[in-house]
Scaffold this motif. Structure first.
Motif, mmCIF file in Angstrom:
data_model
loop_
_atom_site.group_PDB
_atom_site.id
_atom_site.type_symbol
_atom_site.label_atom_id
_atom_site.label_comp_id
_atom_site.label_asym_id
_atom_site.label_seq_id
_atom_site.Cartn_x
_atom_site.Cartn_y
_atom_site.Cartn_z
ATOM 1 N N ARG A 278 0.827 -1.203 0.000
ATOM 2 C CA ARG A 278 0.000 0.000 0.000
ATOM 3 C C ARG A 278 0.864 1.256 0.000
ATOM 4 O O ARG A 278 0.536 2.259 -0.657
ATOM 5 C CB ARG A 278 -0.939 -0.016 1.211
ATOM 6 N N VAL A 279 1.979 1.213 0.713
ATOM 7 C CA VAL A 279 2.916 2.342 0.705
ATOM 8 C C VAL A 279 3.599 2.435 -0.651
ATOM 9 O O VAL A 279 3.868 3.532 -1.160
ATOM 10 C CB VAL A 279 3.942 2.198 1.845
ATOM 11 N N LYS A 280 3.888 1.292 -1.267
ATOM 12 C CA LYS A 280 4.488 1.297 -2.607
ATOM 13 C C LYS A 280 3.585 2.020 -3.605
ATOM 14 O O LYS A 280 4.064 2.754 -4.477
ATOM 15 C CB LYS A 280 4.733 -0.134 -3.077
ATOM 16 N N LYS A 281 2.282 1.824 -3.471
ATOM 17 C CA LYS A 281 1.348 2.510 -4.372
ATOM 18 C C LYS A 281 1.420 4.025 -4.180
ATOM 19 O O LYS A 281 1.364 4.794 -5.146
ATOM 20 C CB LYS A 281 -0.076 2.009 -4.115
ATOM 21 N N VAL A 282 1.552 4.451 -2.921
ATOM 22 C CA VAL A 282 1.652 5.883 -2.633
ATOM 23 C C VAL A 282 2.959 6.445 -3.195
ATOM 24 O O VAL A 282 2.983 7.516 -3.809
ATOM 25 C CB VAL A 282 1.557 6.131 -1.112
ATOM 26 N N LEU A 283 4.053 5.724 -2.992
ATOM 27 C CA LEU A 283 5.344 6.152 -3.539
ATOM 28 C C LEU A 283 5.283 6.263 -5.061
ATOM 29 O O LEU A 283 5.796 7.221 -5.649
ATOM 30 C CB LEU A 283 6.438 5.171 -3.127
ATOM 31 N N HIS A 284 4.658 5.274 -5.691
ATOM 32 C CA HIS A 284 4.540 5.288 -7.148
ATOM 33 C C HIS A 284 3.753 6.510 -7.611
ATOM 34 O O HIS A 284 4.137 7.182 -8.579
ATOM 35 C CB HIS A 284 3.863 4.002 -7.623
ATOM 36 N N ALA A 285 2.657 6.800 -6.914
ATOM 37 C CA ALA A 285 1.830 7.950 -7.283
ATOM 38 C C ALA A 285 2.597 9.254 -7.122
ATOM 39 O O ALA A 285 2.565 10.126 -8.006
ATOM 40 C CB ALA A 285 0.560 7.973 -6.437
ATOM 41 N N LEU A 286 3.313 9.406 -6.012
ATOM 42 C CA LEU A 286 4.071 10.630 -5.773
ATOM 43 C C LEU A 286 5.201 10.789 -6.782
ATOM 44 O O LEU A 286 5.404 11.870 -7.347
ATOM 45 C CB LEU A 286 4.635 10.629 -4.347
ATOM 46 N N ASN A 287 5.948 9.712 -7.017
ATOM 47 C CA ASN A 287 7.108 9.795 -7.900
ATOM 48 C C ASN A 287 6.722 9.977 -9.366
ATOM 49 O O ASN A 287 7.530 10.467 -10.154
ATOM 50 C CB ASN A 287 7.986 8.556 -7.732
ATOM 51 N N ASN A 288 5.505 9.567 -9.723
ATOM 52 C CA ASN A 288 5.076 9.693 -11.106
ATOM 53 C C ASN A 288 4.132 10.864 -11.343
ATOM 54 O O ASN A 288 3.682 11.069 -12.468
ATOM 55 C CB ASN A 288 4.416 8.390 -11.559
ATOM 56 N N SER A 289 3.852 11.620 -10.290
ATOM 57 C CA SER A 289 3.045 12.819 -10.472
ATOM 58 C C SER A 289 3.887 13.894 -11.143
ATOM 59 O O SER A 289 5.107 13.945 -10.983
ATOM 60 C CB SER A 289 2.525 13.329 -9.120
ATOM 61 N N GLU A 290 3.229 14.740 -11.889
ATOM 62 C CA GLU A 290 3.968 15.732 -12.672
ATOM 63 C C GLU A 290 4.765 16.680 -11.799
ATOM 64 O O GLU A 290 5.881 17.042 -12.128
ATOM 65 C CB GLU A 290 2.985 16.516 -13.554
ATOM 66 N N GLY A 291 4.201 17.074 -10.668
ATOM 67 C CA GLY A 291 4.875 18.049 -9.818
ATOM 68 C C GLY A 291 5.389 17.505 -8.512
ATOM 69 O O GLY A 291 5.813 18.260 -7.644
#
Length: 263
Positions: free
Chosen positions: A152-165
């Motif tokens: 679940r934390v991996k999903k959050v990391l993925h979202a943050l690292n792949n967000s444009e800003g």
């Protein structure tokens, strides 16, 4: 290799920043990041506060917001910056450390310092993870707290690292992790070692630097990463590290900037 020929390098990680080279820390100032400093091949001069005399040290751990001045003009220096809310800093605590005073190391022939000297002066700093491990060992920070990352934390990391800003709405992170806000915040800090908002800030700073390296101007880069304008980014950067970003980021000829996941 002569001391003055050590190339200046700035490593930007997701939670830490590491600098190698001649000091740019000449004036008395304070900043929010925890600062670890080691003199390369010998001691450097340090002043803590306006009313204290300079002392010669081989290494120092400077807690957040403590006024200090470093003079290492004749000796290269290694500096690591940590977020004061990080697990790294929590593990730096020793029985004699109360958290509001600097810790000084005076031994010039410290074995770990000599290992750091050898690595840096060999011009073989290809893996910052090796160097940061030695720095942590020098200062007594533990490096064995890494644990498997919850999916679940991996999903959050993925979202943050792949967000444009480099940032996402907390409601979105709650949704993709299927966790309540309080549970997500607790689990994220427990596993990553830093709160979500601080991780996002470090990530946004890295993304600004990447954009600038790719030829974008300061204003565009700051706005693209969620800062109000370039002045807002500059203020946050200086509060964190004690120097204006242009001191480092617009001096590509003198300083090699490397964005890495190894810090």
């Amino acid at each position: 290799m002569m001391q003055d020929s050590i190339p200046r390098k700035l490593f930007i990680g997701p939670r830490r920043v590491m600098y190698i080279g001649q000091s740019f820390d000449f004036s008395l100032h304070a900043h929010h990041a925890v600062q670890l400093c080691i003199g390369i091949n010998g001691p450097f001069e340090l002043m803590l506060g306006e009313d204290k005399l300079p002392v010669s040290v081989r290494g120092v751990l400077i807690p957040p917001d403590l006024p200090h001045q470093i003079n290492a003009s004749n000796n290269p220096i290694l500096m690591v910056y940590l977020d004061p809310e990080s697990v790294d800093y929590a593990f730096a605590i020793t029985p004699d450390y109360m958290g509001d005073e600097a810790l000084l190391w005076h031994e010039n022939d410290n074995r770990i310092a000599l290992e750091i000297d050898a690595l840096i002066t060999s011009d073989n700093v290809t893996s910052p993870s090796i160097l940061i491990a030695l720095v942590f060992k020098f200062f007594g920070l533990k490096t064995d707290y890494v644990i498997p990352i919850d999916p679940r934390v991996k999903k959050v990391l993925h979202a943050l690292n792949n967000s444009e800003g480099g940032q996402c709405e907390i409601e979105m992170l709650e949704s993709i992790s299927c966790l309540s806000r309080s549970r997500l915040q607790h689990l994220f800090k427990q596993q990553i070692g830093i709160p979500i908002r601080r991780y996002s800030l470090w990530l946004r700073i890295r993304k600004v630097i990447l954009l600038i390296q790719h030829g974008r101007d300061f204003t565009y880069s700051a706005l693209a990463c969620g800062f109000t304008d370039s002045a807002h980014f500059s203020r946050i950067f200086k509060e964190m590290f004690g120097v204006p970003p242009k001191t480092l980021l617009l001096n590509h000829a003198a300083i090699s900037i490397l964005v890495t996941e190894a810090l």
